[in-house]
Write an enzyme that holds these catalytic residues in place. Structure first.
Site, short mmCIF file in Angstrom:
data_model
loop_
_atom_site.label_atom_id
_atom_site.label_comp_id
_atom_site.label_asym_id
_atom_site.label_seq_id
_atom_site.Cartn_x
_atom_site.Cartn_y
_atom_site.Cartn_z
N MET A 217 22.17 8.07 31.69
CA MET A 217 21.47 8.38 30.29
C MET A 217 21.73 7.37 29.15
SD MET A 217 23.00 12.50 30.00
CE MET A 217 24.73 12.04 30.88
N ILE A 240 37.00 15.60 26.08
CA ILE A 240 37.71 16.38 25.22
C ILE A 240 37.55 17.82 25.62
CG2 ILE A 240 37.21 14.74 23.50
CD1 ILE A 240 34.84 16.56 22.46
N CYS A 325 36.12 4.20 26.19
CA CYS A 325 35.69 5.37 26.82
C CYS A 325 34.30 5.45 26.62
CB CYS A 325 36.63 6.65 26.53
SG CYS A 325 36.67 6.80 24.73
N GLY A 328 34.57 5.62 22.41
CA GLY A 328 35.73 4.65 21.87
C GLY A 328 36.62 5.16 20.86
N TRP A 329 36.59 6.61 20.65
CA TRP A 329 37.60 7.27 19.70
C TRP A 329 38.22 8.20 20.06
CZ3 TRP A 329 32.21 7.97 16.99
CH2 TRP A 329 31.56 9.44 17.52
N ASP A 330 38.36 8.72 21.25
CA ASP A 330 39.13 9.61 21.55
C ASP A 330 40.23 9.25 22.44
OD1 ASP A 330 38.23 11.96 20.35
OD2 ASP A 330 36.71 11.88 21.40
#
Length: 737
Positions: A217, A240, A325, A328-330
């Site tokens: 994707m 998440i 990831c 890039g924020w979790d």
């Protein structure tokens, strides 16, 4: 809070499942007219539609002001660059003079207006050899323009820990020269003045299959063949949504098997009378299986293991590590911040922990509003939204900057369920490290619990919104209170004895990196947080820790008493020294007075012998004056009084009890003196005495004394030994008498 409506018997009971592991059930009697009103009010309070309805904005001005977090971020950058003598200020930010550098890295202001990436901070720490134009080109190859940026650099070896989002390689394995050049610059180092490369590890937090699915994707992961001396590692941490479901199962397990659950039934009476005491092993195994099925502890262990692996690569191999990831924020924030906590002892203090959270969570755009379930920026005409971190996206949204404006309904922030306990899971990992290394952290587990409560309470503005830009647009720093100032105020009230301080903290014991082995990373349920509602008694600190804290408080009191006693002892010792010095002076004065008295006695005896040899009777007294009384040409005696002056050469101290020696001299009259041998000598020698006439000297018998004085002056050395001044015997003084 998450809200679930359940039916219990004849009562309709709204059930509120809190993010702090608490489940609250409101029960109403049947046919209660106000139950719908109460339910709507609770729903409105627990899920406000606008950010302005949060308590942090509605409570009014707070005494805990929030200084600009940009200043604190720059100070942390200065510390990482080794420029400890520079201190950031708002004037430095306004005039753009904060772009400092060292030999390898520099602070870039390319994102000062958030034009590069709206979820990144205004200042970035990047390689010195990469220009701002190169950073802009590299940002086009990263999801949401989250370009590789430095989070931490080793002060000795120069090894760096960097973070970014996933590359946009897609199915065609697209490459970017600018991105490859930027990543290669992270591996730069100087050896003997020569530029060389260090090994590069690219840590992908996702499972490999998820990374491949994202590649279909438009996303994906790097290829080691495109990055020099690189190695790609997948940590297999779920997204998440898996964390949210795991946390819900874990909370349900604690509520079901706790001392008292939300339905009011004890776990000892659940399941038809099955009890722990009854030894029903099927009940025990079922509960343990439920805990394992929740997967929460497994996820915690995965984050701990990945962070320990990253820290070991940086500390032991001096390698460069790039972590990402999907967005890039979790998961990236979890791994990078936890690895920083293991690598740098500074982050294990109160001040360092605040700098770590503000840098890797707040500044680098962890979406707190989405993950905690709070509204984002909303208004009558626009709402600032962001894409969900689901791992499913099209190519065009990936290349767009997050935070784009689009007209939506006021409650659009809750349209997609992006709630996930990512930050709570990270704090849980910190508590696990605190349990493994109890001497390495300045703060205690109680501090972590209070810290999480403040984050979830919406009482302060530090963790509102989804990025630094959004908080700036809301004016959070000016309108809301500061959580850090509040926690610091609590600690200052009791000093080191406050429960936020770790009693066992020893900075010298762990002044380097923490590199726990894999066997030590087996997590446990965090009792102070997870069990405080389900098992209140068991969630309290252990008796040993409580006893140690009481002993520490008593020791602190004894230490203060000891300091007071030592101060008094010093005062007494100083007073004794003063008294001892006075006593020594008194002894010297007494000895000097005794010597003076002996010398005066000898002198008086000598004077008495000399004067008596002149035909006078001498009477020494302790009075100052000596009186000589008498009548001239009378058979009676004439007496005169005179005083001997003080002698400064004796070095006396002038005490009142040391009076001068007085002499009383009785002089025989002229008739008596004539019959004496001395009288005849005087009559023969005196030119003023005529034959048959009386003495013509002004005072009777003074001629005898004067002639004797003339003789005595010749014996100066003898009188000097007697310490008698010559002016005692001056004839002029006698004439004045």
């Amino acid at each position: 809070m998450e809200i679930v409506v359940v039916l219990l018997d004849l009562m309709t009971s709204p059930c509120f499942a809190g993010k702090d592991m608490r489940i609250i059930v409101f029960c109403f009697r049947p046919r209660t007219k106000q139950r719908r009103v109460i339910y709507d009010a609770l729903l409105r309070c627990t899920k406000p539609e606008r950010i302005w309805d949060l308590y942090a904005f509605t409570c009014g001005p707070s005494k805990f002001s929030n200084p600009n977090p940009k200043v604190r971020l720059l100070n942390e950058y200065f510390r990482l660059l080794g420029n400890r003598y520079h201190h950031a200020s708002m004037s430095m930010i306004e005039d753009g003079s904060f772009a400092l550098s060292n030999d390898l890295w520099r602070i870039s202001d390319i994102n000062f207006n958030y034009a590069l990436c709206q979820s990144y901070p205004f200042a970035l720490l990047v390689p010195k050899t990469i220009s701002d134009e190169g950073i802009i080109q590299a940002s086009n190859f990263r999801a949401r323009s989250r370009v590789p940026a430095i989070s931490w650099c080793h002060p000795g070896t120069g090894a760096v820990l960097a973070r970014s989002s996933q590359p946009l390689v897609g199915l065609m394995n697209t490459r970017s020269n600018a991105d490859e050049k930027l990543v290669a610059a992270l591996c730069a180092r100087f050896v003997d003045g020569k530029d060389s490369r260090r090994k590069l590890y690219i840590a992908d937090a996702r499972p490999r299959k998820n990374a491949l699915a994202n590649g279909a994707m438009g996303g994906g992961s790097e290829s080691s063949s495109n990055y020099f001396q690189s190695e790609i590692v997948f940590f297999g941490i779920d997204n998440i949504h898996a964390m949210r479901e795991s946390f819900a199962r874990f909370r349900e397990y604690l509520d079901t098997h706790g001392a008292a659950s939300s339905d009011g039934m004890s776990s000892f009476l659940r399941h038809g009378g099955w009890t722990w005491g009854g030894g029903n092993l099927s009940s025990m195994s079922a509960s343990v299986s439920t805990l394992g099925d929740s997967g929460w502890l497994i996820h915690v262990q995965s984050v701990l293991a990945g962070s320990a692996w990253i820290a070991a690569r940086v500390a032991l191999e001096s390698a460069a590590v790039l972590v990402h990831c999907s967005d890039g924020w979790d998961r990236t924030s979890q791994l990078v911040s936890l690895a920083n906590l293991m690598l740098d002892p500074y982050y294990r203090t109160f001040t360092g922990f605040q700098a770590l959270v503000e840098k890797d969570w707040l500044a680098f755009g962890h979406p707190f509003s989405d993950r905690v379930g709070m509204p984002s920026i909303s208004g009558s005409s626009f709402e600032l939204t962001r894409h969900a971190s689901t791992g499913s996206f099209s190519t065009s949204p990936l290349r767009q900057a997050s935070g784009s404006f689009s007209p939506q309904a006021s409650n659009s922030s809750h349209a997609q369920n992006n709630y996930s306990p990512i930050f709570l899971q990270w704090v849980d990992c910190v508590s696990q490290l605190l349990r493994i290394y109890p001497f390495a952290f300045e703060f205690s587990s109680t501090f972590l619990v209070d810290f999480l409560d403040c984050v979830l309470s919406c009482r302060f503005g530090n963790f509102l919104c989804n990025s630094e830009k959004e908080r700036q647009m809301c004016g959070v720093d000016e309108a809301c209170g500061c959580m850090w100032a509040y926690l610091a105020y609590l600690r200052s009230s009791e000093g080191r004895s406050h429960t936020h301080y770790n009693l066992f903290y020893d900075p010298l014991k762990h002044n380097g990196p923490l590199l726990p082995p894999a066997a030590a990373l087996a997590p446990m349920v965090w009792p102070q947080f997870h069990l405080r509602w389900a098992c209140p008694f068991e969630s309290q600190a252990s008796e040993l820790e409580a006893e140690c804290r009481n002993m520490a408080m008593k020791f602190s009191e004894l230490q203060k008493a000891k300091e007071v006693a030592e101060m008094k002892a010093k005062e007494y010792l100083a007073a004794m020294e003063i008294l001892n010095a006075d006593l020594q002076n008194e002894k010297l004065v007494s000895s000097s007075a005794m010597n003076l008295a002996k010398r005066a006695s000898k002198e008086s005896a000598a004077i008495q012998r000399v004067v008596e040899s002149l035909g006078c009777r001498v009477n020494f007294t302790n009075s100052i004056d000596c009186t000589v009384d008498g009548r001239e040409n009378s058979p009676t005696e004439t007496s005169q009084r005179f005083s001997l002056p003080r002698r400064e050469s004796e070095g006396t101290t002038g005490r009142d009890d040391k009076s001068d020696l007085s002499v009383s001299i009785t002089v025989v009259t002229d008739d008596v003196a004539r019959s004496s041998p001395l009288g005849r000598v005087c009559e023969t020698l005196c030119p003023l005495r005529a034959q048959g006439r009386g003495c013509q000297w002004p005072d009777a018998a003074c001629a005898q004394l004067g002639s004797q004085f003339v003789g005595l002056k010749a014996n100066f050395d003898a009188f000097e030994r007697l310490s008698i001044y010559d002016h005692y015997f001056q004839s002029d003084e006698i004439l004045d008498m």
